[in-house]
Design a protein around this motif. Structure first.
Motif, PDB file in Angstrom:
ATOM      1  N   PRO A   1       0.652  -1.130  -0.333  1.00 30.02           N
ATOM      2  CA  PRO A   1      -0.129   0.202   0.332  1.00 30.02           C
ATOM      3  C   PRO A   1       0.742   1.298   0.316  1.00 30.02           C
ATOM      4  O   PRO A   1       0.622   1.767  -1.018  1.00 30.02           O
ATOM      5  CB  PRO A   1      -0.841  -0.189   1.192  1.00 30.02           C
ATOM      6  N   ALA A   2       1.750   1.404   0.969  1.00 28.73           N
ATOM      7  CA  ALA A   2       2.959   2.214   0.527  1.00 28.73           C
ATOM      8  C   ALA A   2       3.884   2.327  -0.397  1.00 28.73           C
ATOM      9  O   ALA A   2       3.541   3.434  -0.948  1.00 28.73           O
ATOM     10  CB  ALA A   2       3.646   2.401   1.769  1.00 28.73           C
ATOM     11  N   MET A   3       3.856   1.032  -0.983  1.00 28.04           N
ATOM     12  CA  MET A   3       4.065   1.849  -2.161  1.00 28.04           C
ATOM     13  C   MET A   3       3.522   2.618  -3.411  1.00 28.04           C
ATOM     14  O   MET A   3       4.404   2.944  -4.026  1.00 28.04           O
ATOM     15  CB  MET A   3       5.001   0.513  -2.735  1.00 28.04           C
ATOM     16  N   ALA A   4       2.369   1.813  -3.270  1.00 25.44           N
ATOM     17  CA  ALA A   4       1.518   2.735  -4.496  1.00 25.44           C
ATOM     18  C   ALA A   4       1.154   3.723  -4.163  1.00 25.44           C
ATOM     19  O   ALA A   4       0.914   4.811  -4.791  1.00 25.44           O
ATOM     20  CB  ALA A   4      -0.404   1.761  -3.849  1.00 25.44           C
ATOM     21  N   VAL A   5       1.254   4.376  -2.621  1.00 30.42           N
ATOM     22  CA  VAL A   5       0.259   5.839  -2.832  1.00 30.42           C
ATOM     23  C   VAL A   5       2.105   6.501  -3.084  1.00 30.42           C
ATOM     24  O   VAL A   5       2.201   7.206  -3.338  1.00 30.42           O
ATOM     25  CB  VAL A   5       0.839   6.395  -0.507  1.00 30.42           C
ATOM     26  N   LEU A   6       3.738   6.161  -2.678  1.00 30.46           N
ATOM     27  CA  LEU A   6       4.753   6.891  -2.663  1.00 30.46           C
ATOM     28  C   LEU A   6       4.866   6.780  -4.778  1.00 30.46           C
ATOM     29  O   LEU A   6       5.144   7.406  -4.903  1.00 30.46           O
ATOM     30  CB  LEU A   6       5.962   6.138  -2.266  1.00 30.46           C
ATOM     31  N   GLY A   7       4.019   5.597  -4.806  1.00 31.37           N
ATOM     32  CA  GLY A   7       4.161   5.471  -6.655  1.00 31.37           C
ATOM     33  C   GLY A   7       3.418   6.869  -6.913  1.00 31.37           C
ATOM     34  O   GLY A   7       4.006   7.435  -8.015  1.00 31.37           O
ATOM     35  N   MET A   8       1.992   7.118  -6.953  1.00 29.76           N
ATOM     36  CA  MET A   8       1.675   7.554  -6.994  1.00 29.76           C
ATOM     37  C   MET A   8       1.679   9.642  -7.130  1.00 29.76           C
ATOM     38  O   MET A   8       2.317  10.368  -7.550  1.00 29.76           O
ATOM     39  CB  MET A   8      -0.250   7.927  -6.882  1.00 29.76           C
ATOM     40  N   LEU A   9       2.846   9.502  -5.607  1.00 29.62           N
ATOM     41  CA  LEU A   9       2.910  11.303  -5.453  1.00 29.62           C
ATOM     42  C   LEU A   9       4.198  11.318  -6.051  1.00 29.62           C
ATOM     43  O   LEU A   9       4.254  12.248  -6.319  1.00 29.62           O
ATOM     44  CB  LEU A   9       3.810  11.195  -3.586  1.00 29.62           C
ATOM     45  N   THR A  10       5.341  10.382  -6.376  1.00 30.77           N
ATOM     46  CA  THR A  10       6.266  10.534  -7.255  1.00 30.77           C
ATOM     47  C   THR A  10       5.770  11.037  -8.279  1.00 30.77           C
ATOM     48  O   THR A  10       6.423  12.187  -9.495  1.00 30.77           O
ATOM     49  CB  THR A  10       7.277   8.867  -7.255  1.00 30.77           C
ATOM     50  N   PHE A  11       4.992   9.791  -8.954  1.00 29.20           N
ATOM     51  CA  PHE A  11       4.287  10.268 -10.406  1.00 29.20           C
ATOM     52  C   PHE A  11       3.827  11.597 -11.039  1.00 29.20           C
ATOM     53  O   PHE A  11       4.409  12.524 -12.003  1.00 29.20           O
ATOM     54  CB  PHE A  11       3.690   8.988 -11.066  1.00 29.20           C
ATOM     55  N   VAL A  12       3.264  12.096  -9.503  1.00 28.19           N
ATOM     56  CA  VAL A  12       2.370  13.415  -9.837  1.00 28.19           C
ATOM     57  C   VAL A  12       3.566  14.601  -9.714  1.00 28.19           C
ATOM     58  O   VAL A  12       3.482  15.174 -11.052  1.00 28.19           O
ATOM     59  CB  VAL A  12       1.908  13.462  -9.102  1.00 28.19           C
ATOM     60  N   MET A  13       4.477  14.065  -8.520  1.00 27.54           N
ATOM     61  CA  MET A  13       5.175  15.022  -8.818  1.00 27.54           C
ATOM     62  C   MET A  13       6.456  15.199 -10.241  1.00 27.54           C
ATOM     63  O   MET A  13       6.791  16.708 -10.857  1.00 27.54           O
ATOM     64  CB  MET A  13       6.394  14.559  -7.873  1.00 27.54           C
ATOM     65  N   SER A  14       6.282  13.735  -9.983  1.00 26.74           N
ATOM     66  CA  SER A  14       7.758  13.670 -11.914  1.00 26.74           C
ATOM     67  C   SER A  14       6.865  14.603 -12.750  1.00 26.74           C
ATOM     68  O   SER A  14       7.142  15.165 -13.001  1.00 26.74           O
ATOM     69  CB  SER A  14       7.644  13.364 -11.951  1.00 26.74           C
ATOM     70  N   TRP A  15       5.629  14.100 -12.760  1.00 28.55           N
ATOM     71  CA  TRP A  15       4.883  14.685 -14.052  1.00 28.55           C
ATOM     72  C   TRP A  15       4.768  16.068 -14.021  1.00 28.55           C
ATOM     73  O   TRP A  15       4.427  17.180 -15.523  1.00 28.55           O
ATOM     74  CB  TRP A  15       3.051  14.185 -14.246  1.00 28.55           C
ATOM     75  N   ASN A  16       4.468  17.097 -13.553  1.00 27.30           N
ATOM     76  CA  ASN A  16       4.525  18.527 -13.252  1.00 27.30           C
ATOM     77  C   ASN A  16       5.609  18.827 -12.938  1.00 27.30           C
ATOM     78  O   ASN A  16       5.953  20.141 -12.225  1.00 27.30           O
ATOM     79  CB  ASN A  16       3.837  18.443 -11.518  1.00 27.30           C
ATOM     80  N   ASP A  17       7.345  18.494 -12.941  1.00 27.11           N
ATOM     81  CA  ASP A  17       8.429  18.794 -12.061  1.00 27.11           C
ATOM     82  C   ASP A  17       8.292  20.240 -13.059  1.00 27.11           C
ATOM     83  O   ASP A  17       8.534  19.463 -14.765  1.00 27.11           O
ATOM     84  CB  ASP A  17       9.234  17.964 -12.066  1.00 27.11           C
ATOM     85  N   PHE A  18       9.244  21.111 -12.875  1.00 28.26           N
ATOM     86  CA  PHE A  18       9.227  21.464 -14.072  1.00 28.26           C
ATOM     87  C   PHE A  18      10.613  22.817 -14.228  1.00 28.26           C
ATOM     88  O   PHE A  18      11.130  22.358 -15.402  1.00 28.26           O
ATOM     89  CB  PHE A  18       8.295  23.461 -13.874  1.00 28.26           C
ATOM     90  N   PHE A  19      10.989  22.629 -12.732  1.00 28.15           N
ATOM     91  CA  PHE A  19      12.340  23.855 -13.020  1.00 28.15           C
ATOM     92  C   PHE A  19      13.587  23.199 -13.610  1.00 28.15           C
ATOM     93  O   PHE A  19      14.376  23.697 -14.516  1.00 28.15           O
ATOM     94  CB  PHE A  19      12.492  23.747 -11.566  1.00 28.15           C
ATOM     95  N   TRP A  20      13.852  22.179 -12.985  1.00 25.59           N
ATOM     96  CA  TRP A  20      14.700  21.390 -13.718  1.00 25.59           C
ATOM     97  C   TRP A  20      14.768  20.588 -14.983  1.00 25.59           C
ATOM     98  O   TRP A  20      15.577  21.258 -15.897  1.00 25.59           O
ATOM     99  CB  TRP A  20      15.249  20.293 -12.720  1.00 25.59           C
ATOM    100  N   PRO A  21      14.114  20.281 -14.901  1.00 29.78           N
ATOM    101  CA  PRO A  21      13.554  20.022 -16.752  1.00 29.78           C
ATOM    102  C   PRO A  21      14.024  21.276 -17.680  1.00 29.78           C
ATOM    103  O   PRO A  21      14.058  20.373 -18.878  1.00 29.78           O
ATOM    104  CB  PRO A  21      12.317  19.253 -16.295  1.00 29.78           C
ATOM    105  N   ILE A  22      13.363  22.324 -17.298  1.00 26.72           N
ATOM    106  CA  ILE A  22      13.508  23.226 -18.161  1.00 26.72           C
ATOM    107  C   ILE A  22      15.290  23.680 -18.304  1.00 26.72           C
ATOM    108  O   ILE A  22      15.591  24.117 -19.807  1.00 26.72           O
ATOM    109  CB  ILE A  22      12.705  24.417 -17.997  1.00 26.72           C
ATOM    110  N   VAL A  23      15.720  23.715 -17.537  1.00 23.53           N
ATOM    111  CA  VAL A  23      17.316  23.849 -18.156  1.00 23.53           C
ATOM    112  C   VAL A  23      17.974  23.049 -18.724  1.00 23.53           C
ATOM    113  O   VAL A  23      18.423  22.543 -19.572  1.00 23.53           O
ATOM    114  CB  VAL A  23      17.695  23.640 -16.647  1.00 23.53           C
ATOM    115  N   ALA A  24      17.779  21.625 -18.515  1.00 20.58           N
ATOM    116  CA  ALA A  24      18.071  20.414 -18.433  1.00 20.58           C
ATOM    117  C   ALA A  24      17.364  19.732 -20.139  1.00 20.58           C
ATOM    118  O   ALA A  24      18.055  19.169 -21.355  1.00 20.58           O
ATOM    119  CB  ALA A  24      18.223  19.226 -17.979  1.00 20.58           C
ATOM    120  N   LEU A  25      16.250  20.069 -20.883  1.00 23.20           N
ATOM    121  CA  LEU A  25      15.901  20.131 -22.596  1.00 23.20           C
ATOM    122  C   LEU A  25      15.689  20.724 -22.908  1.00 23.20           C
ATOM    123  O   LEU A  25      14.941  22.333 -22.187  1.00 23.20           O
ATOM    124  CB  LEU A  25      14.507  18.783 -21.573  1.00 23.20           C
ATOM    125  N   THR A  26      15.397  20.813 -24.553  1.00 26.45           N
ATOM    126  CA  THR A  26      14.821  21.454 -25.681  1.00 26.45           C
ATOM    127  C   THR A  26      13.368  21.335 -25.926  1.00 26.45           C
ATOM    128  O   THR A  26      13.438  20.017 -25.740  1.00 26.45           O
ATOM    129  CB  THR A  26      15.865  22.388 -26.031  1.00 26.45           C
TER     130      THR A  26
END
Lengths: 331, 274, 428
Positions: free
Chosen positions: B191-216
């Motif tokens: 269960p905790a893995m599922a929660v962490l997975g969801m949290l991580t997925f959403v966070m990674s999906w919405n991550d902005f600050f680093w990707p905008i520097v690293a990718l074009t």
């Protein structure tokens, strides 16, 4: 005892010696297995934590050390390779840096303004969701949707809602007879507006966590409280809340860490004006000040020092909390 | 478990709260269905206009959305699997195993959580550039695997959720660490893995600050990177920007709606002991 | 399916990381050139890329755009610092150009030497701004694209209602030669128009316009920061602040949603408008504002904004990129950009071209904008630029002037707050 030495002795020698000690047929295998068992027992924890720490060393520790080093230098983003040693100057100057203290103050007030209502509302909503509800699945998913929205998209909408002249919130306030509020310029007003965005995004998530914990509270506790004549409200206060203490503590820790690093919301709430956090820096948080120094003013050394200062302040808070808790427990 | 029937007031309050939760999202869709000019007018639109298709289409092509969505799924998926796995392994070790340096290492994990993320960007970029990873997806994936929160989260959960006797019993039976991991820890942590997975997925999906520097945008953009290119041209078109924001959020929402029950169930189960 | 194809396209580009790969590696014998720009550009929208690609079949042009210069510029610096992640051509805003020429010139191609680039075709001051100081090699690393000569955009209907002339010649005459007269006109407007409609959108807009009409602003010719003691800057600040203290300002912040709504609602009668702002006004004021807006000559010729193109040496196709940059900034293309997008040319040779000299703006009552802005552009003094222009200008506007305009602080308080913030920002 022999086993112990076997584990510790050079591996090649062990089987022969175990055999020489004159065991039966199964003996060497057993020793081997138990040796492997002990070896496993001893080293597997390290193997388990290794992936995290390997990545940490490459992508976490190096930046941390680099910024630690940069914090002791004058170094600009225009030329990160040329560094001039300035010792602790970037740190000592923070004492006289009113923008730093202002940002620290704002971080604390916005942190409180967003965390306390967020968790309180979450607790209330969880309590309501804990009733037998029609459409409970809908409610549970719906309250989680803000969490899926990106900070950028959410803030964009809220900037429009909080507009001074034509925003929907002021429109409603005027309609019910209150004056319009300058959500951008008022110190308290702007901090409240920024906090609202945080609260909106996170309350539903916390509510579900509380709801889960509530459902695990044994029913007998409520029954006996009811027998003692406790009202529903009293039951909530004296049974539910105490039972949720560990969960509440956990959400507090997570929200506090999130609050100290608050950055995207105040940055984007500023409409056109970048990282100043308002004309009076009234909603500039530490995270935002760090960003302004590093990415607008281009002073990497100073920004690094701010980051380390933030880090140290948090460590202090964590240490203090631990001390307090330790004391509380010993009494 | 106690379940009192909800009164009308409960429905009213919950209804209001839900409306508040949904409103900004709905309004994003409304804004995305209008024109830029209309959005500047007052009062702001309260209902959908006829421009949604056009705006979505512009956002889709302008922001290179097809590539971006695929990349984001790859990035968020890899980051999620990696983070959950590493966090469970380390979380279990910290929760249930004794080893030298445990306290110090755990302190390091907690310390890592306290580092403001904005600062790592410059040194990280120097590293990425040295490795010639600029504009490659691994530049975004690998640094994100350092998720101290995940370790902390899994440790907190497993301390309570995994009975120590269970681990010891398996041990006395002579099970190896890997077996213990597979047959005892993972099932307890699910269960905790599922929660962490969801949290991580959403966070990674919405991550902005680093990707905008690293990718074009033309190379390998994630959704958030692609969206920064919207509203370009002389006049930033807010309705197109909103359409882009909608496109970027929609997949997550669909996941939430389709798997809502499971996710919520996971969060709930995960939180009980956490 | 489409997504997969795009992804494969992305992978196919990888071999180009190899600088030798050149034209043959990109597939179909094409060289792909990337152009990195921030929000307010328009090269693509004006069809210039398409035209170039049609003329040069071996070239494919792709643009990356970041909406805000605040996000774009630090990223550009980071990329230049590591020599990776760069587009073949990068745009630079005028407030950043001095920092780029002073600190990054060695990483950029000398575009002054590219064939087809004619120094005489550009405004001399624009050319000078894109050229590195002699100590840094003196190379012309940035070619000017547009500039921002200013007019005053005004609402004819509101002027008429306040008993003021509404013809653009007469309106220009109200304040010709003196920003102080602009203030006086505002007072006269207010006396008649009452409280409902403000005279200007914001005090900072006025400040930007006034500051842009003096040669020396924040730095002197020796590169020393002088904004604190420069009477031109303080004068501009105080004059603009009077608009706030006299109650003539709508107290908006430019480029925020509230400002946009101000246009839509006709909340103010005038705004200092660089050429590039006309399209913005048209879009925000919408069809309802048609035939209401017009544009008159500003009190003094003044410049606000403008950009440059630079070509990083680390780019994959620096030579081809330099050729493209030269073409994009040539007078003919600048004229097209003006015609299509309203970005005013920095190549003075373009002013004689009919696309510029004869340009009229239909939305603004058919105003002869080519004539108005050419006149302004030619009168603009040679501005001394400095590395931290952006930071200084931003803090003056978003801290100092905003405090006066929106928080009702006194001009002195606002000035001091801005100085404090700037001192902190400049201190390394």
């Amino acid at each position: 005892m022999t086993d112990e030495t076997a584990v510790l002795s050079p591996s090649a020698a062990a089987p022969e010696r175990a055999a020489a000690e004159g065991g039966g047929r199964g003996r060497p295998g057993q020793v081997w297995r138990s040796r492997r068992y002990r070896w496993d027992l001893r080293w597997s924890p390290y193997a388990f934590v290794a992936p995290f720490f390997l990545f940490f060393a490459a992508f976490g520790l190096f930046p941390l050390l680099y910024t630690g080093w940069a914090a002791l230098h004058q170094v600009e983003l225009t030329d990160p390779d040329s560094m001039t040693w300035v010792g602790l100057r970037n740190f000592t100057r923070l004492w006289d840096d009113e923008f730093f203290w202002n940002a620290l103050r704002n971080t604390v007030t916005i942190g409180l303004l967003s965390t306390v209502p967020q968790l309180a509302i979450a607790l209330g909503v969880a309590h309501l969701l804990n009733y037998r509800l029609r459409g409970s699945a809908f409610f549970r998913v719906a309250v989680l949707t803000p969490y899926a929205t990106s900070v950028a998209a959410a803030t964009l909408v809220f900037v429009l809602l909080f507009g001074r002249d034509y925003g929907m919130i002021n429109w409603v306030l005027s309609a019910v007879g209150f004056g319009a509020v300058d959500w951008q310029n008022g110190t308290f007003a702007s901090q409240l507006a920024v906090s609202t965005i945080v609260i909106w995004r996170w309350t539903g998530y916390n509510a579900l966590i509380y709801l889960a914990a509530m459902q695990a509270v044994p029913g007998e506790l409520y029954e006996s409280a009811a027998l003692d004549g406790a009202s529903r409200w009293q039951q909530f206060l004296h049974v539910t809340v105490p039972s949720l203490r560990p969960t509440i503590l956990f959400t507090c820790v997570v929200s506090t860490i999130g609050a100290t690093q608050l950055f995207g919301e105040p940055l984007l709430f500023n409409g056109g004006a970048g990282a100043t956090g308002g004309s009076d820096h009234q909603f500039q948080t530490l995270g935002l000040y760090l960003y302004e120094q590093g990415w607008v003013n281009l002073h990497l050394g100073r920004a690094s020092a701010i980051a380390w200062a933030m880090f140290l302040i948090l460590l202090l808070i964590a240490g203090a909390a631990r001390l307090l808790r330790g004391r509380g427990n010993s009494r | 478990m106690r379940s009192l029937r909800a009164g009308q007031l409960t429905y009213v309050v919950l209804g209001l709260f839900t409306a508040g939760s949904l409103f900004p999202l709905v309004w994003t869709a409304i804004a995305a269905s209008r024109t830029n000019t209309r959005l500047a007018q007052t009062p702001p639109p309260f209902w959908f206009g006829g421009n949604l298709g056009r705006n979505l289409q512009i956002a889709w092509t302008d922001a290179n959305m097809g590539t971006a969505l695929l990349n984001t799924v790859i990035v968020a998926g890899t980051v999620t699997v990696g983070t959950v796995l590493f966090s469970t392994l380390a979380g279990f070790a910290f929760a249930k195993l004794r080893f030298r340096g445990r306290r110090m290492l755990m302190a390091m994990v907690v310390g890592t959580m306290l580092i403001p993320p904005q600062l790592s960007v410059v040194p990280l970029y120097m590293l990425i550039a040295k490795l010639s990873w600029t504009d490659r997806l691994q530049a975004v994936v690998l640094p994100s695997l350092v998720c101290a929160f995940g370790v902390f989260f899994m440790r907190q959960y497993l301390v309570h959720a995994l009975p120590t006797e269970l681990v010891e019993a398996a041990r006395t039976d002579g099970a190896s660490s890997l077996r213990v991991m597979w047959h005892v820890v993972f099932p307890a942590a699910r269960p905790a893995m599922a929660v962490l997975g969801m949290l991580t997925f959403v966070m990674s999906w919405n991550d902005f600050f680093w990707p905008i520097v690293a990718l074009t945008q033309n190379g390998s953009p994630t959704v958030q990177v692609a969206l920064t290119g919207l509203g370009r041209g002389y006049i930033p078109d807010q309705s197109v920007i909103m359409a882009g924001a909608l496109l970027g959020t929609l997949p997550l929402l669909v996941v939430f709606i389709v798997f809502g029950r499971q996710i919520v169930g996971g969060i709930m189960q995960g939180a009980v002991k956490g | 399916m489409g997504a997969a194809a795009l992804l494969l396209g992305g992978c196919a580009q990888d071999p180009e990381t190899d600088p030798k790969a050149g034209p043959s590696a990109g597939g179909k014998g094409q060289t792909t050139l990337t152009v990195g720009v921030f929000g307010a550009f328009g090269l693509q929208e004006a069809g210039l890329y398409d035209e170039y690609m049609a003329q040069n079949p071996g070239i494919r042009i792709e643009q990356t755009s970041i909406e805000r210069n605040e996000n774009y510029y630090p990223q550009l610096l980071t990329h230049l610092g590591t020599g990776s992640g760069l587009a073949d051509i990068q745009a630079v805003e005028v407030n950043n150009i001095a920092e780029i020429t002073a600190t990054q010139a060695d990483k950029l191609v000398d575009l002054g030497k590219v064939s087809g680039v004619d120094k005489a075709a550009y405004l001399p001051w624009k050319w000078a701004q894109g050229t590195a100081p002699a100590a840094k090699g003196g190379a012309t690393v940035g070619l000017g694209t547009d500039i921002g000569p200013q007019g005053i955009c005004y609402r004819k209907d509101l002027f008429e209602a306040a008993g003021l002339p509404s013809d653009r010649e007469a309106v220009g005459a109200l304040w010709a030669g003196d920003w102080g007269k602009y203030l006086e006109t505002g007072k006269a407007y207010k006396a008649k128009a009452g409280d409902g409609k403000a005279f200007v959108d914001s005090a900072s807009g006025v400040m930007a316009a006034v500051t842009g009409s003096s040669a020396q602003r924040f730095y002197d010719e020796q590169g020393k920061v002088v904004y604190k003691t420069n009477p031109a800057v303080r004068g501009a600040f105080d004059l603009a602040a009077s608009f706030a203290t006299e109650g003539l300002s709508a107290k908006l912040q430019q480029f925020t949603p509230g400002w946009d709504q101000g246009f839509a609602n006709g909340a103010f009668a005038t705004v200092s408008c660089p050429a590039w702002m006309l399209g913005y006004i048209q879009d925000k004021a919408g069809p309802a504002g048609k035939d209401k807006w017009d544009v008159a000559q500003a009190p003094k010729p003044s410049n606000w904004g403008g950009s440059f193109l630079v070509v990083p040496k680390a780019g994959k196709n620096a030579e081809a990129a330099a050729k493209l940059a030269a073409w994009l900034t040539a007078p003919e293309q600048q004229a097209k950009l003006f015609e299509k997008r309203g970005s005013f040319p920095s190549a003075s040779a373009a002013y004689k071209l009919p696309a510029v000299s004869g340009a009229k703006h239909e939305y603004f009552g058919g105003a002869p904008i080519g004539e108005i802005f050419s006149k302004a552009a030619q009168g603009v003094p040679v501005t001394v630029v400095g590395p931290k222009d952006l930071v200084i200008a931003q803090n003056l506007a978003d801290i100092g002037m905003l405090q006066v305009d929106q928080k009702g602080r006194s001009p002195q308080e606002g000035w001091e707050a801005a100085v404090k913030a700037i001192d902190n920002a400049l201190d390394q």
